[in-house]
Design a protein around this motif. Sequence first.
Motif, PDB file in Angstrom:
ATOM      1  N   LEU A 147      15.997   0.655   4.799  1.00 48.14           N
ATOM      2  CA  LEU A 147      16.215   2.098   4.762  1.00 48.14           C
ATOM      3  C   LEU A 147      15.746   2.814   6.015  1.00 48.14           C
ATOM      4  N   ILE A 148      15.021   2.145   6.887  1.00 47.30           N
ATOM      5  CA  ILE A 148      14.484   2.812   8.069  1.00 47.30           C
ATOM      6  C   ILE A 148      14.949   2.082   9.333  1.00 47.30           C
ATOM      7  N   ASP A 149      14.768   2.753  10.448  1.00 46.98           N
ATOM      8  CA  ASP A 149      15.030   2.155  11.754  1.00 46.98           C
ATOM      9  C   ASP A 149      13.709   1.606  12.278  1.00 46.98           C
ATOM     10  N   GLU A 150      13.567   0.289  12.299  1.00 42.20           N
ATOM     11  CA  GLU A 150      12.287  -0.312  12.671  1.00 42.20           C
ATOM     12  C   GLU A 150      11.950  -0.101  14.151  1.00 42.20           C
ATOM     13  N   LYS A 151      12.948   0.132  14.990  1.00 36.75           N
ATOM     14  CA  LYS A 151      12.653   0.467  16.381  1.00 36.75           C
ATOM     15  C   LYS A 151      11.971   1.826  16.480  1.00 36.75           C
ATOM     16  N   LEU A 152      12.462   2.811  15.719  1.00 34.60           N
ATOM     17  CA  LEU A 152      11.809   4.118  15.690  1.00 34.60           C
ATOM     18  C   LEU A 152      10.396   4.004  15.127  1.00 34.60           C
ATOM     19  N   LEU A 153      10.222   3.157  14.122  1.00 39.19           N
ATOM     20  CA  LEU A 153       8.886   2.941  13.568  1.00 39.19           C
ATOM     21  C   LEU A 153       7.935   2.402  14.637  1.00 39.19           C
ATOM     22  N   GLN A 154       8.416   1.466  15.425  1.00 41.48           N
ATOM     23  CA  GLN A 154       7.568   0.854  16.443  1.00 41.48           C
ATOM     24  C   GLN A 154       7.201   1.847  17.551  1.00 41.48           C
ATOM     25  N   TYR A 155       8.217   2.561  18.059  1.00 37.41           N
ATOM     26  CA  TYR A 155       8.001   3.402  19.236  1.00 37.41           C
ATOM     27  C   TYR A 155       7.417   4.774  18.893  1.00 37.41           C
ATOM     28  N   HIS A 156       7.688   5.305  17.714  1.00 38.92           N
ATOM     29  CA  HIS A 156       7.271   6.664  17.395  1.00 38.92           C
ATOM     30  C   HIS A 156       6.117   6.740  16.399  1.00 38.92           C
ATOM     31  N   VAL A 157       5.733   5.603  15.820  1.00 30.86           N
ATOM     32  CA  VAL A 157       4.621   5.621  14.861  1.00 30.86           C
ATOM     33  C   VAL A 157       3.527   4.633  15.273  1.00 30.86           C
ATOM     34  N   ILE A 158       3.872   3.365  15.346  1.00 31.90           N
ATOM     35  CA  ILE A 158       2.842   2.332  15.554  1.00 31.90           C
ATOM     36  C   ILE A 158       2.211   2.438  16.949  1.00 31.90           C
ATOM     37  N   LEU A 159       3.026   2.490  18.006  1.00 33.86           N
ATOM     38  CA  LEU A 159       2.472   2.556  19.358  1.00 33.86           C
ATOM     39  C   LEU A 159       1.660   3.824  19.610  1.00 33.86           C
ATOM     40  N   PRO A 160       2.151   5.035  19.219  1.00 38.14           N
ATOM     41  CA  PRO A 160       1.316   6.235  19.410  1.00 38.14           C
ATOM     42  C   PRO A 160       0.001   6.176  18.639  1.00 38.14           C
ATOM     43  N   MET A 161       0.013   5.600  17.424  1.00 40.09           N
ATOM     44  CA  MET A 161      -1.224   5.520  16.650  1.00 40.09           C
ATOM     45  C   MET A 161      -2.203   4.530  17.285  1.00 40.09           C
ATOM     46  N   GLN A 162      -1.689   3.434  17.824  1.00 40.28           N
ATOM     47  CA  GLN A 162      -2.584   2.481  18.492  1.00 40.28           C
ATOM     48  C   GLN A 162      -3.189   3.081  19.764  1.00 40.28           C
ATOM     49  N   ASP A 163      -2.384   3.844  20.498  1.00 42.19           N
ATOM     50  CA  ASP A 163      -2.915   4.491  21.702  1.00 42.19           C
ATOM     51  C   ASP A 163      -3.963   5.542  21.362  1.00 42.19           C
ATOM     52  N   ARG A 164      -3.690   6.333  20.328  1.00 47.27           N
ATOM     53  CA  ARG A 164      -4.647   7.381  19.934  1.00 47.27           C
ATOM     54  C   ARG A 164      -5.893   6.780  19.295  1.00 47.27           C
ATOM     55  N   GLY A 165      -5.708   5.620  18.608  1.00 47.24           N
ATOM     56  CA  GLY A 165      -6.835   4.993  17.936  1.00 47.24           C
ATOM     57  C   GLY A 165      -7.880   4.435  18.883  1.00 47.24           C
ATOM     58  N   VAL A 186       6.161   9.634   6.286  1.00 51.70           N
ATOM     59  CA  VAL A 186       6.831   9.946   7.555  1.00 51.70           C
ATOM     60  C   VAL A 186       8.300   9.554   7.427  1.00 51.70           C
ATOM     61  N   ASN A 187       9.177  10.523   7.632  1.00 48.41           N
ATOM     62  CA  ASN A 187      10.608  10.272   7.470  1.00 48.41           C
ATOM     63  C   ASN A 187      11.169   9.613   8.722  1.00 48.41           C
ATOM     64  N   ILE A 188      11.661   8.364   8.583  1.00 48.24           N
ATOM     65  CA  ILE A 188      12.302   7.635   9.685  1.00 48.24           C
ATOM     66  C   ILE A 188      13.623   7.089   9.169  1.00 48.24           C
ATOM     67  N   PRO A 189      14.663   7.918   9.074  1.00 52.36           N
ATOM     68  CA  PRO A 189      15.935   7.429   8.518  1.00 52.36           C
ATOM     69  C   PRO A 189      16.608   6.433   9.438  1.00 52.36           C
ATOM     70  N   ASN A 190      17.403   5.584   8.841  1.00 51.46           N
ATOM     71  CA  ASN A 190      18.136   4.561   9.572  1.00 51.46           C
ATOM     72  C   ASN A 190      19.609   4.924   9.575  1.00 51.46           C
ATOM     73  N   MET A 191      20.128   5.218  10.756  1.00 51.62           N
ATOM     74  CA  MET A 191      21.545   5.567  10.881  1.00 51.62           C
ATOM     75  C   MET A 191      22.318   4.496  11.639  1.00 51.62           C
ATOM     76  N   LEU A 192      21.697   3.334  11.865  1.00 56.45           N
ATOM     77  CA  LEU A 192      22.367   2.266  12.592  1.00 56.45           C
ATOM     78  C   LEU A 192      23.221   1.426  11.651  1.00 56.45           C
ATOM     79  N   GLY A 193      24.256   0.805  12.193  1.00 57.53           N
ATOM     80  CA  GLY A 193      25.044  -0.154  11.429  1.00 57.53           C
ATOM     81  C   GLY A 193      26.233   0.431  10.706  1.00 57.53           C
ATOM     82  N   LEU A 194      26.286   1.776  10.556  1.00 58.20           N
ATOM     83  CA  LEU A 194      27.409   2.380   9.857  1.00 58.20           C
ATOM     84  C   LEU A 194      28.555   2.624  10.817  1.00 58.20           C
ATOM     85  N   ARG A 195      29.756   2.411  10.344  1.00 52.52           N
ATOM     86  CA  ARG A 195      30.937   2.637  11.161  1.00 52.52           C
ATOM     87  C   ARG A 195      31.370   4.095  11.035  1.00 52.52           C
ATOM     88  N   ASP A 196      32.123   4.542  12.037  1.00 50.76           N
ATOM     89  CA  ASP A 196      32.670   5.899  11.952  1.00 50.76           C
ATOM     90  C   ASP A 196      33.643   6.011  10.789  1.00 50.76           C
TER      91      ASP A 196
END
Length: 496
Positions: A44-62, A114-124
Motif C-alpha cells: 500500500l505504500i511507496d517504500e522508496k518514499l519511506l526510505q528517503y522521506h522518513v527513515i533517512l531524515p529520522m536517522q540524521d536527526r536522531g 504518516v501517509n505515504i501512498p503508493n501510486m506506482l505500478g498503475l497504468r493510465d
Amino acid sequence: MNQLQVSSQTLQQLLERCAQSSDFVTTSINLPDQQLTISYYKTLIDEKLLQYHVILPMQDRGREEKLEQLEHIRAWVPIDDIEITYEVDTVQAKLLCGSIMIQIDKSSLPCALVNIPNMLGLRDSNDTENEFSVVGPKVGFVEDIHTNIRLIRALIKVPNLVVREITIGSLSQTKVALLYLEGVTNKQYIDTMEQRLRDIDFELVFDSSQLDEIMCDNTWTPFPLFLSTERRDRVVYALISGQVAVISDGSPYFVTGPSTLFDFFISPEDYYLPWMIGSFFRMIRIFGVFFSLFATAMYVAITTYHYEVVPKDLLGPLIYSRQNVPFSPLIEVLFLEITVEFLREAGARLPSRIGQTLGIVGGIILGQAAVEAALTSNVLIIIVALSALASFATPIYKMSNTIRFLRFPIIILAASWGGIGMFFGIGFILVHITRLTSLGSPYMLPAFPLRVTDLRDSFIRSSYQWLNRRPQYLRTGAPTRYTPKVVQRKHELDDE
C-alpha cells in the motif's frame, strides 16, 4: 456480531491480525539512544518514499537529539500528513489506506500515522480487455503482484484480508499470493489450496492459468474447475463470499475457488442492474449456451434421421436449401463449424483492427460463396452463425472454449445415432459434471446436491434483500453478510 468488524480491540490484537499477511511489515529504526518501530503494508505504500522521506531524515536527526515525545516527529519528518492518535480504530483505518505507523514503545499507544501512498505500478488505462461490462467499474489487474494486491485492499479495508506469499518454480522463483478473509473463508479450503500450491514442482510459472490446471481436482475434463478473471470486482465478490483467490507475479489474472458451474455464467453486470433485468440476462446467457451446444447437432440429427419432426411448412424450404448440396449433413456441418473456428483463431491472433475486418468480411464472403457453390445450405448458415454468437454469451472465456469443444462430439453422436446419440451425449455430460469437484466441493452446487436457499443466486439473481447470506455450500465462518431492513415507504399524503 460481524466477525469482519471488531469495534473493541487492543493495538496488540490489531497487529497480530495484520501480521497474518505476508505483505505486512514491522521493522525497527535504530537510533543512537533509542529504537523506533515502524509497521506498514508494503503493498500500500511507496517504500522508496519511506526510505528517503522518513527513515533517512529520522536517522540524521536522531544523531543530534532524542525523540522524547511522539508529537515532536512532525519536526523530524518532512511530510505534512502526520496524525498522532490514541485510537486503535484510527490506526487500523490509516494503515489500510496507505499510512505507516511509528511507535516509540512497541505495541503501545500513542502512534504516529504518516501517509505515504503508493501510486506506482498503475497504468493510465487499466480497463479489462476480455471481460467487458457496460455498467459498473472496469478496473482490471496488471502484471505486478503487489499492485494487484493493492487494488484488492483498496476495496476490502479490513485486516481480516490475509495475504500469504509462496514461491513456486525452480527456475523462475515466482511469487504467488494466496488471499482470503480470515473468519469468513472455510479453513479447509485455505489449507487445501495452500497445500496444493506448496506441492507444485514446476520449473517456470508464466501465468496464473498454469496454476489453475495444476491445482484442479481433475485434469481429465474440458470444464474449468477454477474461475480465472481479470476483473477486480469479481475477485472481491468471490472473497467476501468466502472463496479463496490466487495470483502469480507476472499475471493479470486471479484464480478463485471453489467454483461451481453457475459461476461461469454470472456477470458482474448482473449486480449493477435491477434484479429482474439482471436475472433475465443471466437466463439468456444460460439459454445461449444450450443453444450453441446443441443447435447444429440437432440440425444433423433431424436432416439425417428425423425428417418427420419438421413441420410441413418448413419441410419444403429445408429440402429446397439442401437439394443441390452434395455432402451429407455431417460433412456440411463440420465444414462450416471448422471454418468458423478458423475465423475465430485468425481474428484473435491478428492485430485488433485487422482481426475485426477479417472476421466480418471473411465470414460474409465465405458464407455467401459456400451457398452459391452449393457446399452448404442457407438454413445451416443461419444456425451456425447463431451458435457462434451464442457461444460468446458466456462471460468467462475458458467456459466459452469448453462449449466450442463439446459441440463437435455432440455433432458426431447426432450423425451416428440421431436423437438417441444426442441424449447419450447429454447424459454423459451430466454424469461427468456431477462427478466433478472444485477444492473438494461439488461442481454442480447448488443444483446437485440441492441447496434451495442458494438457488437465489444461480439461475436468477434475486433482490439484495434475499442475498444477505453467503452460500451455504461454502460453509463460511460468518454466514450473514448484512442485515436487510424492512423498507417503510412514507407518502406525503400521510402527513396531511
